[in-house]
Scaffold this motif. Structure first.
Motif, PDB file in Angstrom:
ATOM      1  N   LYS A 193       0.841  -1.195   0.000  1.00 35.60           N
ATOM      2  CA  LYS A 193       0.000   0.000   0.000  1.00 35.60           C
ATOM      3  C   LYS A 193       0.879   1.249   0.000  1.00 35.60           C
ATOM      4  O   LYS A 193       1.414   1.626   1.047  1.00 35.60           O
ATOM      5  CB  LYS A 193      -0.920   0.004   1.218  1.00 35.60           C
ATOM      6  N   GLY A 224       0.224   4.311   0.025  1.00 34.98           N
ATOM      7  CA  GLY A 224      -0.249   5.394   0.886  1.00 34.98           C
ATOM      8  C   GLY A 224      -0.149   5.102   2.366  1.00 34.98           C
ATOM      9  O   GLY A 224      -0.557   5.928   3.189  1.00 34.98           O
ATOM     10  N   TYR A 242       0.728  13.432   6.456  1.00 28.87           N
ATOM     11  CA  TYR A 242      -0.597  12.845   6.666  1.00 28.87           C
ATOM     12  C   TYR A 242      -1.642  13.621   5.877  1.00 28.87           C
ATOM     13  O   TYR A 242      -1.734  14.842   5.970  1.00 28.87           O
ATOM     14  CB  TYR A 242      -0.944  12.871   8.148  1.00 28.87           C
ATOM     15  N   ARG A 243      -2.441  12.877   5.077  1.00 31.08           N
ATOM     16  CA  ARG A 243      -3.519  13.480   4.295  1.00 31.08           C
ATOM     17  C   ARG A 243      -4.833  13.188   5.003  1.00 31.08           C
ATOM     18  O   ARG A 243      -5.325  12.054   4.989  1.00 31.08           O
ATOM     19  CB  ARG A 243      -3.498  12.928   2.867  1.00 31.08           C
ATOM     20  N   ASP A 244      -5.366  14.233   5.609  1.00 27.88           N
ATOM     21  CA  ASP A 244      -6.521  14.075   6.493  1.00 27.88           C
ATOM     22  C   ASP A 244      -7.762  13.577   5.744  1.00 27.88           C
ATOM     23  O   ASP A 244      -8.541  12.787   6.278  1.00 27.88           O
ATOM     24  CB  ASP A 244      -6.821  15.412   7.185  1.00 27.88           C
ATOM     25  N   ASN A 245      -7.943  14.037   4.507  1.00 26.71           N
ATOM     26  CA  ASN A 245      -9.169  13.669   3.784  1.00 26.71           C
ATOM     27  C   ASN A 245      -9.219  12.194   3.403  1.00 26.71           C
ATOM     28  O   ASN A 245     -10.296  11.592   3.331  1.00 26.71           O
ATOM     29  CB  ASN A 245      -9.330  14.542   2.533  1.00 26.71           C
ATOM     30  N   THR A 246      -8.058  11.586   3.189  1.00 25.86           N
ATOM     31  CA  THR A 246      -8.015  10.173   2.812  1.00 25.86           C
ATOM     32  C   THR A 246      -7.411   9.288   3.909  1.00 25.86           C
ATOM     33  O   THR A 246      -7.371   8.068   3.769  1.00 25.86           O
ATOM     34  CB  THR A 246      -7.204   9.978   1.517  1.00 25.86           C
ATOM     35  N   GLU A 247      -6.947   9.910   4.974  1.00 22.90           N
ATOM     36  CA  GLU A 247      -6.325   9.211   6.104  1.00 22.90           C
ATOM     37  C   GLU A 247      -5.194   8.282   5.652  1.00 22.90           C
ATOM     38  O   GLU A 247      -5.088   7.129   6.076  1.00 22.90           O
ATOM     39  CB  GLU A 247      -7.364   8.443   6.929  1.00 22.90           C
ATOM     40  N   ASP A 248      -4.371   8.802   4.750  1.00 23.19           N
ATOM     41  CA  ASP A 248      -3.177   8.076   4.348  1.00 23.19           C
ATOM     42  C   ASP A 248      -2.005   9.056   4.264  1.00 23.19           C
ATOM     43  O   ASP A 248      -2.104  10.191   4.751  1.00 23.19           O
ATOM     44  CB  ASP A 248      -3.394   7.320   3.041  1.00 23.19           C
ATOM     45  N   GLU A 274       1.603  10.787   2.183  1.00 25.72           N
ATOM     46  CA  GLU A 274       2.503  11.026   1.057  1.00 25.72           C
ATOM     47  C   GLU A 274       3.916  10.894   1.585  1.00 25.72           C
ATOM     48  O   GLU A 274       4.274  11.516   2.590  1.00 25.72           O
ATOM     49  CB  GLU A 274       2.292  12.416   0.467  1.00 25.72           C
TER      50      GLU A 274
END
Length: 267
Positions: free
Chosen positions: A95, A97, A126-132, A134
């Motif tokens: 994965k 992400g 941390y990408r809050d909208n997708t919870e994954d 970069e």
């Protein structure tokens, strides 16, 4: 506060006070929350995915949204205050992400409110909208294979410093770029990295005391010296921190030391 009062374990790695006035104590056997009267233990249970991912706590941080994040030797965790449980973030090889590595070194937030997680293998946004996440990998030369990040610290909110393989890097969160600050350092077993108010870089080690690197590149080594009671009296440095008066405090396996104003000796 000891094991007798309810701590899961006597060796405390991290101490953090959150915006709710709870004190959090990270140990080698879980994290403990203290409300001024009682201690609540949060331990890792292999068969319960709502518990912390590992008992070995390496970092504690509260973001501007009042989320409490806990980094461990085996994953990242966000505490859910309403349900008194943890949400886990782990590395999964298949994965892209997911977290770059499960060994968390440092957690911080930039001036835009973005969360950055440093692991042994790189930096993660941390990408809050997708919870994954970069990922941003360390620059690697032809002579290096999979360099590990030993320690990290925040400079200003948009700068993260890293120590890896005898080099200090500066990572600029706005540009997402690494800049080499210092190379050729023969310092190993690094526990902690710190930038003081005068912009000196400090490195704390497990078996060789502490090192201070000035802006001009001058290196000062602090270690136990025979017949000098004012020297640093421990080779094992766990943490280096400032106080509100800009004093430098060094936590060691053998006690706590305060750097005197002369910048050379300790109390």
């Amino acid at each position: 506060i000891t094991v007798t009062e309810g701590l899961t374990q006597g060796l405390v790695n991290k101490i953090y006070r959150d915006s709710r006035d709870f004190m959090w104590f990270g140990t080698l056997q879980g994290i403990n929350r203290y409300d001024g009267i009682n201690i609540k233990k949060f331990e890792s249970l292999a068969d319960d995915s709502t518990t912390i991912t590992s008992g070995m706590v390496s970092s504690i941080f509260e973001d501007s949204r009042k989320n409490l994040w806990v980094g461990t030797a085996n994953g990242l965790n966000r505490f859910d205050y309403s349900k008194e449980r943890f949400i886990r973030f782990l590395h999964y090889p298949m994965k892209p992400g997911s977290l770059s590595d499960n060994s968390v070194v440092h957690i911080s937030e930039d001036s835009k409110g973005r969360l950055w997680v440093v692991t042994r293998s790189g930096i993660n946004l941390y990408r809050d909208n997708t919870e994954d996440f970069e990922r941003f990998d360390l620059p690697v030369s032809d002579q290096e294979k999979n360099p590990a990040i030993d320690a990290a610290c925040s400079g200003n909110p948009d700068t993260i410093y890293l120590y890896s393989s005898g080099k200090i890097y500066k990572f600029c969160t706005a540009a997402g770029e690494f800049v080499m600050v210092k190379s050729g350092l023969k310092i190993s077993e690094v526990n902690t990295l710190f930038e003081d108010p005068a912009n000196n870089m400090w490195i704390g080690t497990e078996n060789d005391g502490a090192f201070r690197i000035s802006r001009s590149g001058e290196i000062t080594h602090f270690y136990p010296e025979k017949n000098n009671s004012s020297s640093l009296q421990s080779i094992s440095v766990k943490s280096i921190d400032p106080d509100s008066r800009k004093n430098i405090w060094i936590s060691t396996r053998d006690g706590l030391y305060k750097l005197k104003p002369d910048g050379k000796t300790f109390i």
